[in-house]
Write a protein that holds these residues in place. Structure first.
Motif, PDB file in Angstrom:
ATOM      1  N   UNK A 137       0.833  -1.201   0.000  1.00  0.00           N
ATOM      2  CA  UNK A 137       0.000   0.000   0.000  1.00  0.00           C
ATOM      3  C   UNK A 137       0.873   1.259   0.000  1.00  0.00           C
ATOM      4  N   UNK A 138       1.913   1.269   0.832  1.00  0.00           N
ATOM      5  CA  UNK A 138       2.812   2.431   0.857  1.00  0.00           C
ATOM      6  C   UNK A 138       3.549   2.607  -0.468  1.00  0.00           C
ATOM      7  N   UNK A 139       3.952   1.507  -1.084  1.00  0.00           N
ATOM      8  CA  UNK A 139       4.590   1.598  -2.411  1.00  0.00           C
ATOM      9  C   UNK A 139       3.625   2.237  -3.407  1.00  0.00           C
ATOM     10  N   UNK A 140       2.387   1.821  -3.352  1.00  0.00           N
ATOM     11  CA  UNK A 140       1.365   2.351  -4.285  1.00  0.00           C
ATOM     12  C   UNK A 140       1.118   3.837  -4.023  1.00  0.00           C
ATOM     13  N   UNK A 141       1.043   4.228  -2.736  1.00  0.00           N
ATOM     14  CA  UNK A 141       0.821   5.633  -2.397  1.00  0.00           C
ATOM     15  C   UNK A 141       1.992   6.484  -2.883  1.00  0.00           C
ATOM     16  N   UNK A 142       3.209   6.005  -2.672  1.00  0.00           N
ATOM     17  CA  UNK A 142       4.382   6.766  -3.108  1.00  0.00           C
ATOM     18  C   UNK A 142       4.406   6.907  -4.633  1.00  0.00           C
ATOM     19  N   UNK A 143       4.048   5.844  -5.322  1.00  0.00           N
ATOM     20  CA  UNK A 143       4.016   5.899  -6.789  1.00  0.00           C
ATOM     21  C   UNK A 143       2.968   6.907  -7.260  1.00  0.00           C
ATOM     22  N   UNK A 144       1.812   6.915  -6.590  1.00  0.00           N
ATOM     23  CA  UNK A 144       0.772   7.878  -6.950  1.00  0.00           C
ATOM     24  C   UNK A 144       1.244   9.311  -6.679  1.00  0.00           C
ATOM     25  N   UNK A 145       1.966   9.519  -5.570  1.00  0.00           N
ATOM     26  CA  UNK A 145       2.483  10.854  -5.254  1.00  0.00           C
ATOM     27  C   UNK A 145       3.509  11.290  -6.293  1.00  0.00           C
ATOM     28  N   UNK A 146       4.375  10.363  -6.709  1.00  0.00           N
ATOM     29  CA  UNK A 146       5.373  10.700  -7.739  1.00  0.00           C
ATOM     30  C   UNK A 146       4.686  11.031  -9.057  1.00  0.00           C
ATOM     31  N   UNK A 147       3.656  10.274  -9.399  1.00  0.00           N
ATOM     32  CA  UNK A 147       2.908  10.560 -10.633  1.00  0.00           C
ATOM     33  C   UNK A 147       2.233  11.927 -10.555  1.00  0.00           C
ATOM     34  N   UNK A 148       1.694  12.251  -9.372  1.00  0.00           N
ATOM     35  CA  UNK A 148       1.029  13.549  -9.200  1.00  0.00           C
ATOM     36  C   UNK A 148       2.033  14.690  -9.349  1.00  0.00           C
ATOM     37  N   UNK A 149       3.229  14.513  -8.774  1.00  0.00           N
ATOM     38  CA  UNK A 149       4.264  15.539  -8.894  1.00  0.00           C
ATOM     39  C   UNK A 149       4.690  15.675 -10.348  1.00  0.00           C
ATOM     40  N   UNK A 150       4.773  14.555 -11.079  1.00  0.00           N
ATOM     41  CA  UNK A 150       5.217  14.572 -12.477  1.00  0.00           C
ATOM     42  C   UNK A 150       4.251  15.345 -13.365  1.00  0.00           C
ATOM     43  N   UNK A 151       2.970  15.309 -13.054  1.00  0.00           N
ATOM     44  CA  UNK A 151       2.002  16.030 -13.887  1.00  0.00           C
ATOM     45  C   UNK A 151       1.732  17.434 -13.353  1.00  0.00           C
ATOM     46  N   UNK A 152       2.445  17.832 -12.280  1.00  0.00           N
ATOM     47  CA  UNK A 152       2.335  19.201 -11.782  1.00  0.00           C
ATOM     48  C   UNK A 152       1.275  19.407 -10.726  1.00  0.00           C
ATOM     49  N   UNK A 153       0.770  18.350 -10.101  1.00  0.00           N
ATOM     50  CA  UNK A 153      -0.235  18.514  -9.041  1.00  0.00           C
ATOM     51  C   UNK A 153       0.402  19.158  -7.818  1.00  0.00           C
ATOM     52  N   UNK A 154      -0.353  19.991  -7.160  1.00  0.00           N
ATOM     53  CA  UNK A 154       0.142  20.701  -5.981  1.00  0.00           C
ATOM     54  C   UNK A 154      -0.106  19.852  -4.725  1.00  0.00           C
TER      55      UNK A 154
END
Length: 177
Positions: free
Chosen positions: A33-50
Motif C-alpha cells: 500500500x505504501x509503495x502504491x501511495x508513493x508511486x501515486x504521489x510521484x505521478x502527481x508531482x510529475x504532472x504538476x499537481x500541488x
C-alpha cells in the motif's frame, strides 16, 4: 495445573499464533500500500499537481522501514508467545519443569500486545492456582451407612447371616450414627 488454566493458556497460545499471522499479512499489505501511495504521489508531482512536492522518497522509505520493523517485532514476539505457551502446557505433569517456558510465553505475550485477546486470556489464567487439583470426593457418613446396610442385606439374602444377626448388626450400625 488445573483444566481451566490449561484451556485458557492453550487458547491464548493459539490466538498468539493467529495474531502473528495477521501481523505478517499486515506487513505485506502495508508495504504494498505504501509503495502504491508513493508511486501515486510521484505521478502527481510529475504532472504538476500541488501538495505532493514535500513527500520525498527518503521520508516514505523511513516510514515504511519503521512500520516494517514494528510489524516484524510484533510477528516474532507473538509467534514466540504462542510457541512457548503451547510447549509449556503440552504436558501438564511436567509443567513445573517447563516453568521457564511458561514465563517466557507470558513475557512475549505481554510484549506482543498487552491488550490483545491472547494477553487478556493469559492475565485471566494467572488468577488460577497452578497446582489446583480437584480433590477426590470423600464419601459422606450417610453414603457409608447406606453401603453397609446394602452389604448386610446381601449377606442375609445369601443366607450367610441369620435374620437375627442381620437385625443385631443393623441395630448396631444405626446406633453408631
Amino acid at each position: 495445573m488445573n483444566k481451566t488454566k490449561r484451556t485458557l493458556l492453550m487458547v491464548s497460545g493459539i490466538l498468539s499464533l493467529v495474531e502473528a499471522a495477521v501481523f505478517v499479512i499486515m506487513l505485506f499489505s502495508i508495504n504494498s500500500l505504501l509503495d502504491r501511495i508513493f508511486q501515486m504521489a510521484q505521478d502527481a508531482v510529475a504532472i504538476g499537481a500541488q501538495g505532493f512536492e514535500g513527500l520525498t522518497e527518503a521520508e516514505l522509505g523511513l516510514f515504511k522501514n519503521f512500520l516494517t520493523v514494528m510489524l516484524v517485532v510484533f510477528a516474532v514476539t507473538t509467534t514466540l508467545a504462542g510457541i512457548f505457551t503451547l510447549v509449556s502446557i503440552s504436558d501438564p505433569k511436567k509443567f513445573q519443569k517447563k516453568r521457564g517456558l511458561y514465563i517466557a510465553g507470558a513475557v512475549f505475550t505481554i510484549l506482543s500486545g498487552f491488550l490483545s485477546i491472547s494477553s487478556i486470556l493469559y492475565y485471566i489464567a494467572f488468577t488460577f492456582k497452578d497446582n489446583e487439583e480437584s480433590e477426590p470426593a470423600q464419601p459422606n457418613e450417610h453414603d457409608d451407612i447406606e453401603r453397609k446396610v446394602k452389604l448386610l442385606r446381601e449377606l442375609k439374602e445369601r443366607e450367610e447371616i441369620t435374620p437375627e444377626e442381620f437385625r443385631k448388626r443393623l441395630s448396631d450400625l444405626l446406633d453408631k450414627k
